[in-house]
Scaffold this motif. Structure first.
Motif, PDB file in Angstrom:
ATOM      1  N   GLY A  46      43.610  -3.386 124.154  1.00  0.00           N
ATOM      2  CA  GLY A  46      44.563  -2.968 123.439  1.00  0.00           C
ATOM      3  C   GLY A  46      44.442  -1.448 123.240  1.00  0.00           C
ATOM      4  O   GLY A  46      44.549  -0.645 124.183  1.00  0.00           O
ATOM      5  N   ARG A  47      44.711  -1.096 121.933  1.00  0.00           N
ATOM      6  CA  ARG A  47      44.742   0.224 121.545  1.00  0.00           C
ATOM      7  C   ARG A  47      43.358   1.105 121.710  1.00  0.00           C
ATOM      8  O   ARG A  47      42.468   0.621 121.800  1.00  0.00           O
ATOM      9  N   LEU A  48      43.648   2.370 122.180  1.00  0.00           N
ATOM     10  CA  LEU A  48      42.328   3.448 122.132  1.00  0.00           C
ATOM     11  C   LEU A  48      42.553   4.410 120.992  1.00  0.00           C
ATOM     12  O   LEU A  48      43.262   4.207 119.966  1.00  0.00           O
ATOM     13  N   LYS A  77      50.244  -7.240 124.671  1.00  0.00           N
ATOM     14  CA  LYS A  77      50.493  -8.677 125.312  1.00  0.00           C
ATOM     15  C   LYS A  77      51.008  -8.138 126.859  1.00  0.00           C
ATOM     16  O   LYS A  77      51.465  -9.227 127.533  1.00  0.00           O
ATOM     17  N   HIS A  78      50.899  -7.006 127.377  1.00  0.00           N
ATOM     18  CA  HIS A  78      51.176  -6.735 128.640  1.00  0.00           C
ATOM     19  C   HIS A  78      50.303  -5.437 128.960  1.00  0.00           C
ATOM     20  O   HIS A  78      49.723  -4.947 128.137  1.00  0.00           O
ATOM     21  N   ALA A  79      50.086  -5.112 130.147  1.00  0.00           N
ATOM     22  CA  ALA A  79      49.329  -4.099 130.574  1.00  0.00           C
ATOM     23  C   ALA A  79      50.088  -2.720 130.614  1.00  0.00           C
ATOM     24  O   ALA A  79      51.218  -2.731 130.790  1.00  0.00           O
ATOM     25  N   THR A  80      49.445  -1.762 129.904  1.00  0.00           N
ATOM     26  CA  THR A  80      50.042  -0.468 129.719  1.00  0.00           C
ATOM     27  C   THR A  80      49.485   0.773 130.411  1.00  0.00           C
ATOM     28  O   THR A  80      50.095   1.778 130.679  1.00  0.00           O
ATOM     29  N   GLY A  81      48.288   0.400 131.138  1.00  0.00           N
ATOM     30  CA  GLY A  81      47.338   1.311 131.803  1.00  0.00           C
ATOM     31  C   GLY A  81      46.235   1.767 131.067  1.00  0.00           C
ATOM     32  O   GLY A  81      45.471   2.338 131.284  1.00  0.00           O
ATOM     33  N   LEU A  95      47.218  -7.717 133.311  1.00  0.00           N
ATOM     34  CA  LEU A  95      46.672  -8.450 132.445  1.00  0.00           C
ATOM     35  C   LEU A  95      45.267  -8.772 133.129  1.00  0.00           C
ATOM     36  O   LEU A  95      45.157  -9.102 134.471  1.00  0.00           O
ATOM     37  N   PRO A  96      44.052  -9.017 132.228  1.00  0.00           N
ATOM     38  CA  PRO A  96      44.188  -9.157 130.683  1.00  0.00           C
ATOM     39  C   PRO A  96      44.002  -8.005 129.927  1.00  0.00           C
ATOM     40  O   PRO A  96      44.061  -7.691 128.806  1.00  0.00           O
ATOM     41  N   TYR A  97      44.126  -6.610 130.797  1.00  0.00           N
ATOM     42  CA  TYR A  97      44.273  -5.231 130.152  1.00  0.00           C
ATOM     43  C   TYR A  97      45.426  -5.288 129.105  1.00  0.00           C
ATOM     44  O   TYR A  97      46.471  -5.443 129.644  1.00  0.00           O
ATOM     45  N   GLY A  98      45.207  -5.089 127.951  1.00  0.00           N
ATOM     46  CA  GLY A  98      46.259  -4.673 126.925  1.00  0.00           C
ATOM     47  C   GLY A  98      46.789  -6.296 126.416  1.00  0.00           C
ATOM     48  O   GLY A  98      47.542  -6.332 125.466  1.00  0.00           O
ATOM     49  N   GLU A  99      45.922  -7.368 126.530  1.00  0.00           N
ATOM     50  CA  GLU A  99      46.564  -8.478 126.118  1.00  0.00           C
ATOM     51  C   GLU A  99      46.302  -8.505 124.487  1.00  0.00           C
ATOM     52  O   GLU A  99      47.097  -9.206 123.933  1.00  0.00           O
TER      53      GLU A  99
END
Length: 377
Positions: free
Chosen positions: A86-88, A77-81, A69-73
């Protein structure tokens, strides 16, 4: 009785323009990729598309901020890479096709029933050995487009042993090959190359993408291929900071860097020429150019109407310092401030876009590509 106040012609014009803008590039259920009946999507590329491959590469990828985090927040709500809050775009494209999010190839025990995401953040169009000869170093990953295509071979060989269907034409499969090349330019800039010097790379980068498209057609039976271009990075905080100057002639009317965006336009022009050559070479294959450049500039030019903060179009949401809220030595992380509402920002971390921007771009691209894919119900 309430008095009637006539609406001025100027206000009517503004209201009508806003309404038409709202209607434009907003896919309805009837205008969805579901009509194409795709059962699988295979995608290759870089951070625009990576849903978790880089962070599974050791030692560098696992240590990057994209794994935390904060990637994916915003959405997960958590980092996914994913290199965003958020979404791409690929997530929205999969959704519009009626498919779940694509699992990254390097995720152990992942289900690949609906396709595979081979993209790796930081990946280059040119392989490592070619970059070395050009004295360009990729500091993040060696998983170039060529490596990703090799992964595809391994995957299909494994799948064919289980299902015996590798020789089938991929009639219900969408291949997305491209949107890659930006990192080749970025690493060259970081290592001291000038824009004219970097422009000399265009033919090789376009040829690498063209070769990748040819490979998915010849080796993997692709019958529908989408080839994304490169984003106009002259509007991004990273390049606006790197090339910042007091010379006003270096900027266009948008406040973006003229030379950088000219390089991108030149790359995309040559890529479209290469696609036309491929279409003549493979007349039975549907090959569609995905115009990331136009989609991004549409968002940029209509930012306020689309819900973005017009004063923050060139600023990073997650960042600190300078005119563009970006600092090379203090990149987005849990120790760096994040804007209160990422949905109002186009740029997430100065290098990548927010989920809100990717969602708008995906809508624009789906509307633009759908008729060209020739797969109406």
């Amino acid at each position: 009785m309430a008095s009637f106040h006539p609406v001025s012609p100027l206000l009517w014009l503004t209201l009508i323009s806003s309404f038409l803008l709202f209607l434009q590039h907003h896919p309805s259920n009837a205008n969805s990729l579901i009509t194409c009946h795709f059962e699988k999507i295979y995608t290759f590329g870089n951070s625009l598309t990576d849903t978790g491959n880089l962070i599974r590469e050791k030692p560098v990828g696992a240590a990057t901020g994209y794994a935390r985090l904060p990637y994916g927040e915003t959405f997960f709500k958590h980092a996914t890479g994913r290199c965003s809050d958020g979404r791409l775009m690929i997530d929205f494209i999969a959704n519009a096709s009626g498919l779940p999010f694509l699992n990254p190839y390097l995720k152990k025990d992942a289900k690949f029933r609906h396709g595979v995401n081979f993209a790796v953040a930081g990946a280059t169009a040119l392989p490592e050995n070619v970059l070395t000869k050009l004295n360009i170093t990729n500091t993040l990953t060696n998983s170039s487009l060529q490596v990703q295509l090799d992964w595809m071979s391994k995957h299909l060989n494994s799948a064919s042993k289980i299902k015996g269907d590798c020789s089938e034409k991929q009639k219900t499969t969408l291949f997305i090959v491209g949107g890659i090349g930006g990192n080749d330019y970025n690493f060259a800039f970081q290592q001291g190359r000038t824009i004219p010097e970097v422009q000399l790379l265009v033919p090789e980068l376009v040829a690498a993408t063209k070769s990748g498209v040819r490979r998915v057609i010849m080796s993997y039976g692709a019958v529908r291929v989408v080839v994304p271009g490169v984003l106009p990075t002259g509007c991004n905080p990273i390049h606006l900071t790197f090339f910042q100057t007091n010379d006003s002639s270096a900027y266009d009317k948008r406040g973006c860097l003229k030379e950088v965006n000219s390089l991108v336009s030149y790359h995309n022009k040559k890529l479209q020429e290469a696609i036309q050559e491929l279409k003549r070479e493979y007349p039975d294959v549907v090959i569609v150019y995905s115009d990331l450049e136009r989609a991004f500039l549409w968002i940029f030019d209509n930012a306020e109407h689309l819900g973005f903060d017009g004063d923050s179009k060139q600023k990073a949401c997650c960042g600190i310092g300078g005119d563009y809220n970006f600092n090379y030595t203090n990149l987005c992380s849990s120790k760096v401030p994040v804007c209160p509402n990422p949905n109002q920002f186009i740029s997430w971390d100065g290098l990548h876009l927010t989920e809100a921007a990717y969602k708008r771009m995906a809508g624009w691209l789906i509307d633009d590509m759908l008729p060209k894919l020739q797969c109406h119900a």
